[in-house]
Write a protein that holds these residues in place. Structure first.
Motif, mmCIF file in Angstrom:
data_model
loop_
_atom_site.group_PDB
_atom_site.id
_atom_site.type_symbol
_atom_site.label_atom_id
_atom_site.label_comp_id
_atom_site.label_asym_id
_atom_site.label_seq_id
_atom_site.Cartn_x
_atom_site.Cartn_y
_atom_site.Cartn_z
ATOM 1 N N SER A 128 0.821 -1.218 0.000
ATOM 2 C CA SER A 128 0.000 0.000 0.000
ATOM 3 C C SER A 128 0.854 1.267 0.000
ATOM 4 O O SER A 128 0.317 2.359 -0.018
ATOM 5 C CB SER A 128 -0.892 -0.002 1.239
ATOM 6 N N SER A 183 2.367 2.551 2.402
ATOM 7 C CA SER A 183 2.153 3.377 3.597
ATOM 8 C C SER A 183 3.439 3.593 4.395
ATOM 9 O O SER A 183 3.500 4.495 5.222
ATOM 10 C CB SER A 183 1.084 2.744 4.493
ATOM 11 N N LYS A 184 4.471 2.734 4.174
ATOM 12 C CA LYS A 184 5.683 2.873 4.986
ATOM 13 C C LYS A 184 6.941 2.938 4.137
ATOM 14 O O LYS A 184 8.012 2.526 4.569
ATOM 15 C CB LYS A 184 5.784 1.695 5.954
ATOM 16 N N GLU A 202 2.449 6.641 12.510
ATOM 17 C CA GLU A 202 1.852 7.475 11.461
ATOM 18 C C GLU A 202 1.763 8.940 11.897
ATOM 19 O O GLU A 202 2.202 9.838 11.187
ATOM 20 C CB GLU A 202 0.468 6.912 11.109
ATOM 21 N N TRP A 203 1.225 9.213 13.098
ATOM 22 C CA TRP A 203 1.060 10.630 13.466
ATOM 23 C C TRP A 203 2.329 11.268 13.989
ATOM 24 O O TRP A 203 2.508 12.474 13.860
ATOM 25 C CB TRP A 203 -0.138 10.862 14.373
ATOM 26 N N PRO A 249 0.833 0.055 12.273
ATOM 27 C CA PRO A 249 0.261 1.339 11.859
ATOM 28 C C PRO A 249 -0.199 1.316 10.399
ATOM 29 O O PRO A 249 0.270 0.480 9.627
ATOM 30 C CB PRO A 249 1.421 2.314 12.059
ATOM 31 N N CYS A 250 -1.074 2.255 10.069
ATOM 32 C CA CYS A 250 -1.709 2.313 8.745
ATOM 33 C C CYS A 250 -2.430 0.995 8.473
ATOM 34 O O CYS A 250 -2.436 0.480 7.356
ATOM 35 C CB CYS A 250 -0.697 2.607 7.630
ATOM 36 N N GLU A 271 -1.372 3.619 16.001
ATOM 37 C CA GLU A 271 -1.007 4.381 14.800
ATOM 38 C C GLU A 271 0.082 5.418 15.100
ATOM 39 O O GLU A 271 0.299 6.339 14.313
ATOM 40 C CB GLU A 271 -2.244 5.072 14.230
ATOM 41 N N GLU A 321 -5.422 -0.042 8.148
ATOM 42 C CA GLU A 321 -6.510 -0.184 7.180
ATOM 43 C C GLU A 321 -5.996 -0.389 5.764
ATOM 44 O O GLU A 321 -6.683 -0.955 4.926
ATOM 45 C CB GLU A 321 -7.434 1.040 7.238
ATOM 46 N N SER A 322 -4.808 0.087 5.472
ATOM 47 C CA SER A 322 -4.314 -0.071 4.100
ATOM 48 C C SER A 322 -3.157 -1.064 3.979
ATOM 49 O O SER A 322 -2.921 -1.620 2.916
ATOM 50 C CB SER A 322 -3.862 1.296 3.549
ATOM 51 N N THR A 323 -2.457 -1.319 5.061
ATOM 52 C CA THR A 323 -1.251 -2.160 4.978
ATOM 53 C C THR A 323 -1.561 -3.562 4.464
ATOM 54 O O THR A 323 -2.564 -4.165 4.844
ATOM 55 C CB THR A 323 -0.601 -2.261 6.379
#
Lengths: 460, 468
Positions: A68, A70-71, A329-330, A130-131, A326, A133-135
């Protein structure tokens, strides 16, 4: 390096034109630390992945695979990236034996879909990354990012039981299997964890799954200072409680989390006291276990002079615990320029933590601390501008962090940093003690160095 | 070698070497020279000297292994780590211990139990096997069901590479920095590096423990109970099965209190907080009774518990009374297939005229079918081989693995192609060569030597182990 002029059309011959993207505007979204691929390929099978790798090998092209994305700011900037592979089209559940609690899924399957499937059978995978929902399943493994549940369920290597991947010779290989206990052959699948795509392209991952607990609970204890918070954390660690997550938040981290929670529908930010150190614990088991652990944590907080200890009902725990999962992420986006350090130390002395904060203050930078499950420390350093002065200051702090971690028999990595900081720190840092042995592993998996070259510190 | 180590630490007379040609398996392989280092620099020097002669180097702990991993298959130099047996450091607050490879597994627990800690991996041979051997084989044990195998309990390793270089991998925290090389070397069966120092992670003793014995009229009912326990999400710390025939043999030898007239028993253990233990024990009791257990007994005290475990852990010794030789298999199957696998083992036994014993880690599907045979009887020997091979193939057919905890060694290396492709081997070989390029460390292990597949090695009439 031979750069093929008609790369896109040659890849289209292998996997079909509709699975290849060459348009510059679409590729822009696939840059990693400013490095743009020439082409994006979206294979739909492991065989196609192998064919792409063989093609890249023959043309001496560099490949980076993604889920995704995301990382993808983890790791060093890639030295080269010619072909970016989008793995999200591989998303089948190849095998699920609920009775055996084992599972085999394609690397591109999102963890959310996997969690929904498992939940229907009263099971789950303790990959609370983290992330979430998309990972993708493969991305969670290859990034090696911490799961918030590792306090109880361990890191992913404790429940990754096998994998299939394409190696650097373009062959589809497998390691491990689908059974929970297995010592047949070398554990090569474990090498893929945290490899950031440098060893192979993971096409399938096999996991051991776990039964969903019948009950769970959480609490949040508030302390006036670091010493008390650490003492509480140490005391509850001795009890053998089934803690799933255990996080210590510095006042700086509390402030950021409060600001985020204030913006959500369920504003529970008032539980997080400004200027205080907070300890968040979650735990699971049966009803009587959860009741007892909740009570004993409250008593423990009282005896370590907590300012308060709130038991969190589900409605409150979900936003706070969920947001803590998360944190990566933040924290990384909490300032114009941020370096997020991940530090592993054998033990936490308040003196070490104070020293870390001093490094940042000395350079006029804000910072915050989060001691995470299983004793991993996140140290975020913030600069209010994203410019050369800020990068110099952040890099200087980063080198001090690295030295301090080593001096205390630990190590640190940067989970997120501006490219200039990554490059500066990589050039100035001392090599890992086993770097030469790591290089040998890389060469065995990827003899032609086509997989994500340079993404791991040390030029791997 | 004598100059380096002193006369007392070098063996080269045939009558001494013969003691080192066996391990716990059916294999044999005599070294040409046996040395006993005491320190890492000595190991490094030994390797450097051996390199001048281009001879194989084989590491060995206590020699309790069950797959020939610690045998000098091609002769050469054997480095026995038994005298590197010091516990170097115990760090109670951080739950770590730094030990030399020759420390006996159980001695680690004995050294830290006063602080409420223990070393979790508990192979049946834990009173004699060494931690170095456990690391090489990635050993398991009954309690690995809940706590994982050796690899889950190792933080750092000090190594000697085949060129004599000393290196360190892993971190004290236990989290790898970069690639998980600790995870690679643990379980590499001595084919990549020699391990000279180990930092182990220590576990905290549980607040409460209950040991249960479920007694069943038939092995099918016991299997169903295991399937149901797994499916209900009950995670015992251990879940062992012993069939009725094996129980009688154990009772004759150990008098552990197992019923002599049952079809099978399940030896189960639950650990954790008092409330969790009560709840899990009640759930297990419920499952066992629903699966027609005639009795579910709970050990009244630690004495009864120890006796039950003594019966379990010494079972293979008891078997030695029944036949001149035995072959313990180590296949793994998905736990949902347990009833089918046991019935197939029974059929195989009938077909080849054997009573095959079953005493195994049911909770993680790790079978240990035991074929008793007389190697002097050629026909019986051939039938034993055929039966063993049939069972191994059956495990793989059911989606399982060749070995759950004993390792591949020189016992199952020829079977590896049943599970792995040429591409898998090519990669494993490149990883092997990355650390052991001349194959000087433990040659002839793990990788198949022949091109064909499906050969297992078992002791023949003349005592030699041969591929069949």
């Amino acid at each position: 390096m031979t750069l093929t002029a008609n790369l896109g059309s040659r890849l289209a011959d292998i996997i079909g034109a509709h699975n290849v993207i060459c348009a510059a505007e679409e590729l822009a979204a696939h840059s990693v630390d400013g490095s743009l691929p020439q082409v994006l390929a979206g294979p739909t099978s492991a065989q196609q992945v192998a064919e792409i790798v063989r093609f890249a090998l023959s043309e001496k092209l560099a490949i980076q695979a993604f889920g995704s994305r995301s990382k993808c700011d983890m790791g060093m900037p890639p030295l080269r990236c010619d072909i970016s592979i989008d793995m999200t089209h591989l998303r089948e559940v190849a095998h699920y034996d609920a009775g055996d609690l084992t599972l085999s899924v394609d690397a591109g399957l999102p963890l959310r879909e996997l969690a929904d499937l498992l939940e229907r059978h009263g099971q789950f995978l303790p990959l609370a990354v983290p992330c979430f929902e998309s990972t993708t399943a493969g991305g969670a493994v290859v990034s090696g990012i911490d799961s918030a549940l590792r306090q109880q369920y361990g890191p992913v290597r404790d429940f990754l039981i096998g994998a299939e991947f394409v190696d650097g010779t373009g062959q589809l290989c497998r390691s491990g299997g689908r059974v929970v206990k297995n010592v047949t052959g070398y554990d090569l699948h474990k090498m893929l964890i945290g490899s950031l795509g440098t060893l192979g392209i993971v096409t399938r991952v096999n996991f051991r799954t776990f039964p969903l607990p019948t009950a769970s609970g959480a609490c949040l204890a508030v302390f006036a200072d670091l010493q008390r918070a650490i003492a509480f954390r140490a005391a509850i660690g001795l009890k053998g409680f089934p803690l799933t997550d255990l996080e210590v938040l510095s006042p700086g981290t509390v402030e950021i989390l409060r600001a985020i929670l204030q913006r959500t529908d369920a504003d529970v930010s008032s539980l997080l006291t400004s200027g205080a150190w907070c300890v968040y614990c979650s735990f699971d088991g049966n009803d009587s276990v959860v009741a007892r652990v909740g009570q004993e944590l409250a008593l423990g907080a009282e005896s370590t002079n907590a300012k308060g200890c709130a038991s969190l009902p589900k409605s409150t725990d979900e936003p706070i615990g969920g947001m803590l999962r998360e944190a990566y992420e933040w924290l990384r986006w909490a300032a114009p320029a941020t370096v997020l350090h991940r530090i592993a130390l054998p033990q936490f002395e308040p003196g070490i933590l104070a020293e870390l904060e001093r490094f940042a203050t000395a350079r006029g930078l804000r910072s915050c601390l989060l001691i995470r499950a299983a004793g991993i420390l996140y140290f975020a350093v913030f600069a209010e501008t994203d410019d050369e002065n800020a990068w110099t200051a952040l890099a200087s702090v980063a080198l001090n962090v690295s030295k301090l971690a080593r001096a205390n028999r630990g190590y640190s990595v940067m989970l997120h940093a501006p490219v200039a900081v990554k490059t500066h720190v990589a050039s100035a840092r001392a090599p890992l003690t086993d770097e030469a042995l790591q290089q040998r592993l890389k060469k065995a998996f990827d003899p032609a160095n086509i997989f994500a070259p340079g993404r791991i510190v040390g030029g791997i | 070698m004598r100059r380096l180590l002193g006369k007392a630490n070098v063996l080269d007379r045939p009558e001494d070497l013969i003691l080192y040609e066996y391990d716990g398996s059916v294999e044999k392989g005599r070294p040409d020279l046996v040395v006993f280092p005491h320190t890492t620099p000595e190991v490094s020097q030994i390797v450097k000297i051996a390199n001048g002669y281009q001879i194989p180097i084989v590491g060995r702990g206590a020699g309790t292994g069950l797959s020939g991993g610690a045998l000098a298959r091609s002769g050469g130099l054997m480095i026995v780590f038994a005298r590197m047996n010091k516990i170097l450091e115990i760090d109670i607050p951080n739950r770590r211990a730094v030990v030399q490879p020759g420390v006996v597994n159980l001695d680690i627990t004995r050294a830290v139990e006063h602080a409420g800690l223990y070393f979790a991996p508990d192979p049946s041979s834990q009173k004699s096997c060494t931690i170095g051997g456990n690391v090489a084989e990635n050993s398991g044990g009954p309690h690995t069901l809940a706590y994982g195998v050796t690899a889950n309990h190792i933080a750092t390793l000090e190594l000697v590479l085949p060129d004599g270089e000393v290196a360190r991998v892993g971190t004290l925290h236990g989290d790898p920095a970069g690639y998980d090389l600790c995870g690679l070397f643990v379980g590499s069966e001595g084919t990549l590096v020699l391990v000279t120092e180990i930092t182990v992670k220590l576990s905290r003793t549980a607040e409460a423990v209950k040991t249960l014995l479920g007694v069943f009229e038939s092995i099918d009912d016991a299997c169903e109970a295991v399937v149901e326990i797994t499916a209900r999400g009950i995670t015992p710390a251990a879940c062992e099965m012993v069939d009725g025939w094996t129980l009688q043999v154990i009772e004759d030898y150990i008098h552990a209190g197992f019923p002599r007239d049952s079809g099978a028993v399940l030896l189960l253990e639950v650990e954790g907080l008092r409330e969790a233990v009560e709840h899990q024990a009640a759930a297990i009791d419920d499952v066992c009774r629903k699966c027609h257990a005639r009795e579910v007994r709970i050990a009244r005290d630690s004495q009864e518990r120890d006796l039950l475990w003594k019966g379990r852990k010494n079972a293979f010794g008891a078997m030695g009374r029944l036949a001149p030789s035995n072959y313990v298999l180590d296949g793994v199957i998905p736990r949902s297939k347990l009833p089918l696998a046991l019935s197939r083992i029974r059929e195989t036994g009938k077909k080849h005229g054997f009573q095959i014993g079953n005493i195994f880690h049911a909770g993680d599907g790790n079978l240990h079918p035991l074929v008793l045979y007389d190697p002097r009887d050629q026909q019986q020997f051939e039938r034993a081989v055929a039966a063993a091979e049939e069972i191994i193939r059956m495990c793989l057919e059911l989606g399982g693995a060749l070995t759950g905890e004993h390792g591949v060694g020189m016992e199952k290396n020829e079977l590896m192609p049943l599970l792995f492709s040429d591409a898998d081997f090519a990669l494993m070989r490149r990883v092997h060569d990355a650390y052991n390029p001349d194959s000087s460390l433990n040659p002839g292990k793990v990788f198949p030597l022949s091109k064909g597949c499906g050969e297992i090695r078992i002791k023949k009439a003349n005592g030699s182990a041969v591929p069949v």
